[in-house]
Design a protein around this motif. Sequence first.
Motif, PDB file in Angstrom:
ATOM      1  N   TYR A 369      -7.430  -4.065   8.096  1.00  0.00           N
ATOM      2  CA  TYR A 369      -6.165  -3.927   8.819  1.00  0.00           C
ATOM      3  C   TYR A 369      -5.993  -5.012   9.877  1.00  0.00           C
ATOM      4  O   TYR A 369      -4.878  -5.300  10.296  1.00  0.00           O
TER       5      TYR A 369
ATOM      6  N   ARG B  28       0.733  -2.054   6.568  1.00  0.00           N
ATOM      7  CA  ARG B  28       1.131  -1.452   5.287  1.00  0.00           C
ATOM      8  C   ARG B  28       2.561  -1.861   4.930  1.00  0.00           C
ATOM      9  O   ARG B  28       2.857  -2.146   3.771  1.00  0.00           O
ATOM     10  N   PRO B 195      -3.951   7.743   4.477  1.00  0.00           N
ATOM     11  CA  PRO B 195      -2.810   6.888   4.117  1.00  0.00           C
ATOM     12  C   PRO B 195      -1.571   7.666   3.678  1.00  0.00           C
ATOM     13  O   PRO B 195      -0.452   7.171   3.871  1.00  0.00           O
ATOM     14  N   ASP B 199       2.160   6.737   4.896  1.00  0.00           N
ATOM     15  CA  ASP B 199       3.244   6.449   3.948  1.00  0.00           C
ATOM     16  C   ASP B 199       4.451   7.361   4.163  1.00  0.00           C
ATOM     17  O   ASP B 199       5.598   6.937   3.999  1.00  0.00           O
ATOM     18  N   PRO B 212       4.261   1.940  -1.664  1.00  0.00           N
ATOM     19  CA  PRO B 212       2.875   1.505  -1.480  1.00  0.00           C
ATOM     20  C   PRO B 212       2.182   1.089  -2.776  1.00  0.00           C
ATOM     21  O   PRO B 212       1.185   1.682  -3.155  1.00  0.00           O
ATOM     22  N   ILE B 217      -2.798  -2.657  -0.344  1.00  0.00           N
ATOM     23  CA  ILE B 217      -2.690  -1.252   0.074  1.00  0.00           C
ATOM     24  C   ILE B 217      -3.673  -0.412  -0.735  1.00  0.00           C
ATOM     25  O   ILE B 217      -4.390   0.442  -0.190  1.00  0.00           O
TER      26      ILE B 217
END
Lengths: 418, 244
Positions: A369, B28, B195, B199, B212, B217
Motif C-alpha cells: 500500500y 485501491r 478489503p 470496497d 476491484p 488489488i
Amino acid sequence: MTSRARTVAAVLAGRGARVVIRALRGGRGGGTAVPGGITNRIAPNLLAEVVNAFPEGVIAVSGSSGKSTTTRMLVALLRAHGLSVFTNDSTANIRQGLTSNLLQEITITGRPRSRIAVLEFDEAHGARLVEHFTPTTVVLTNVMTDQIDRFPDPLGVAHMLATIAQRATERVVLNADDAYVDGIASSLLGVEVTRFGVSDAVLAAQPHGLGYLRTSPSRLDGGTVLQKVSASKATVLHGTTPIEIDLPARGVHYAIDAAAAIAAASVTLGDSFDPALTAQTLSNLVPLFGRGEVVVIGGKKVELVLVQNPASFQLNIDELPGELEQVLVAVGSDVHDPSYLWPVDTAPLRKVVGVTGSLAEAMALQLLYRGVSVGSVEPDLGTALDAFVALPEPSAGVKTIIFSADSMRRTLRHWKLA
Amino acid sequence: MTLIILQLLPELLNVNGDAENALVLARRAEWAGLDARIVTETRDRPDLVVIGSGFDSDLPEIAAALHDRAEQVQDAAEHGVPILAIGSGFELLTGSVTLLDGNVIEGLGLLQGETRPAAWVSGEIVIESRYGRLLGYENSNRSYALPEGAEALGTVLYGIGNGPATSKGAQSSEGIVQGSVIGSHIHGPVLANNPSFADALLDIASRGAYSPGDKRILAADELAARVRSNTLKSIAFAEPSAVT
C-alpha cells in the motif's frame, strides 16, 4: 544467620546455580535470570545494598529508544577516562536478571569490584526497580510510540521516566528536544539538570523529524548540542568545544545518543572530562549487533538494521542510502499488533526482494500500500535468510536486512553468531 | 472523477495507523483506475472521511480540534459521504467521552450514545458485519453503549467490541452504523485487512464507478487473506455454530 553470612550464602547459591545452568547448557547461558532469583530469595536486600555500594555511584539510563547505544557509549567513555565500570546486559533490566548480572561483579561478601555502575532500564521495569536503590545520575533519552499494548499512553511513559528521574540524588541528564522528557525537569528538586539536543539545522534536515511523540518547540541554547551530522560523521558542540566523531553507524539517532553520552560523561567526570579522548573513544566503537553493523555471511557482505519501534523504523529508512537493490524486511513476534507500523513511510525503500518473519504477510501488505514492490513473502526466517544470502551480489549498494528485535535474535541464532 | 479523501488530524489521530485507512482507500481507487487524493483540509465536500485514534492524554486537544471541524463533518454526514471513525475518533463523534478520573469531554454528538470507562482490553477482535467478517485489533479502556434501535457495525464473534452484552444470551455488538457514518473500535488498517469493507465504502463514494479487478488489488487481497487466516489461527478461532 547474620546479615553478612546471609549475603555470602546468597552469593554462593546464586553463583552455584549459574555454574550448574551453564554446564547443563553446554557452557552457554550466562544470561539466565534464575541465579538472581535464588540470590534474591535468600537475601532480599542484596540488590539494593550492592547497587548503592558503588563508590562513584550509579547512572541509570532509560527512555523509549537509544538507551542501549547511549549506555554503551557512556560506559566506553568512563572506561577510557580510567574508571572501572559495571554495566548490565540490556535484557537484564528486571530484578532477577540484574541480580544475576551483579553476581558476576561482586565479591563474595557482596562488595562491587568496579568504581561506578551504568545501568540500562526499560521504562516500566526501571520505574519499579528504582524503588530498590538510589541512582546518583539519571539519563533520559526520549518518549516514542513503542509496544502500544504495554505502553498505551505516552503520558504514562513520561510518568514512569519522571519516577526514575525523581530518584536521582545528584544529576539528571535530559533530552531537550523531547517535550515529554524535557517537561520532567519541572518535577525535579535539588538536582543538577543537564540537557542535550540537536541544532535547528539537524532537525530541519530530517524529513520525518526525530521520532519523538512530542518535539519541543525550540532548540537547546548551550549545553551539549548535535550541531551537524552527515552519514556517520557528527559534530557535537559541548559548551564551546566542538567534538568531531566518526560514529559506529550512520544516523542522526546514533549521533543524538552520542550527545547524551557526552553530556552524561562530562557531568560525571567533571574536570577530568577530556574532549579529545571522548572523540577518539566514540569513533573507535564497533557497532552493536544489528545497529548498522556489516557482517560477512557465506562470503557476502550484509548490513543489519534493527528497528525497535515505528520511529526508529522511519529514522532508519530515512538514513538508508538510496538505490539499494537488495533489501530483506523481517518482522517477528515481538510486534504483537503490526497496526502501529502503518504510519511508517516505507515508500523510499521502493523495492524489497523479500519479507519474512511471523508477521511477513502483514508487513508485506503495508509495503504494497506504500507503493513498494515486494518480492517473496516467506514467513520462515531461516528459509528467507538463506535465499537472500544466496542471491548474487547486488550491483548497487550492499545487501541490507531490516529486522525487528525478535527477528534479529533468530537471525543471530540462524547464522550461529550467538 | 477524483475522489477526495479527507484524513482528519492525522498528526493527532494516527496512533495505531488508523489514519492510513485513507491510504488504503486512495491506493485501491488508483489501482482501479480512478483518481484519488488524500487531503487533511479541503473547502469542497470530500467523497470519503477517515478519522483515526489518538492517545488518551491528548483527548482534550483532539476534541477541541475536532469541534473546530464539526461543521464540515456534519455536512459530509448529511450528504451521505462515508465517514469511517476509529477508536477515540469514533468516541468523540458520540455525545460525550467520560474519562477514568470522571472528567467528561463533550463529543460532536454526530453519533447517538455515549462512551464510558471500562476495563482495558487489548487483543484481536472478529465480528460479523454487513460488509462480511471483519477482523483486527482492539485496544480500549472504554465501552460504548449502543442505543436501543441503533444499528451496530457487527456482532462480536471474538473480543469485546462495544463492551459486554447487556442482556443475558445476547451477543455483544461492535461499533455503530448511522446513515453514512461508521464508528468502530477495530484500530489500525482495518480496510487493508478487510478489503470487502474498503470496497463497500469506495463503491458508495464513487457512485459505482469503482471496480476491484486490477491485479494489484488482487495481490493485496491475497496477502490480506493470509493475514486474516494467520490471525484466526493465532487466536484458535472456532467457527460459531449455525444460529437457528
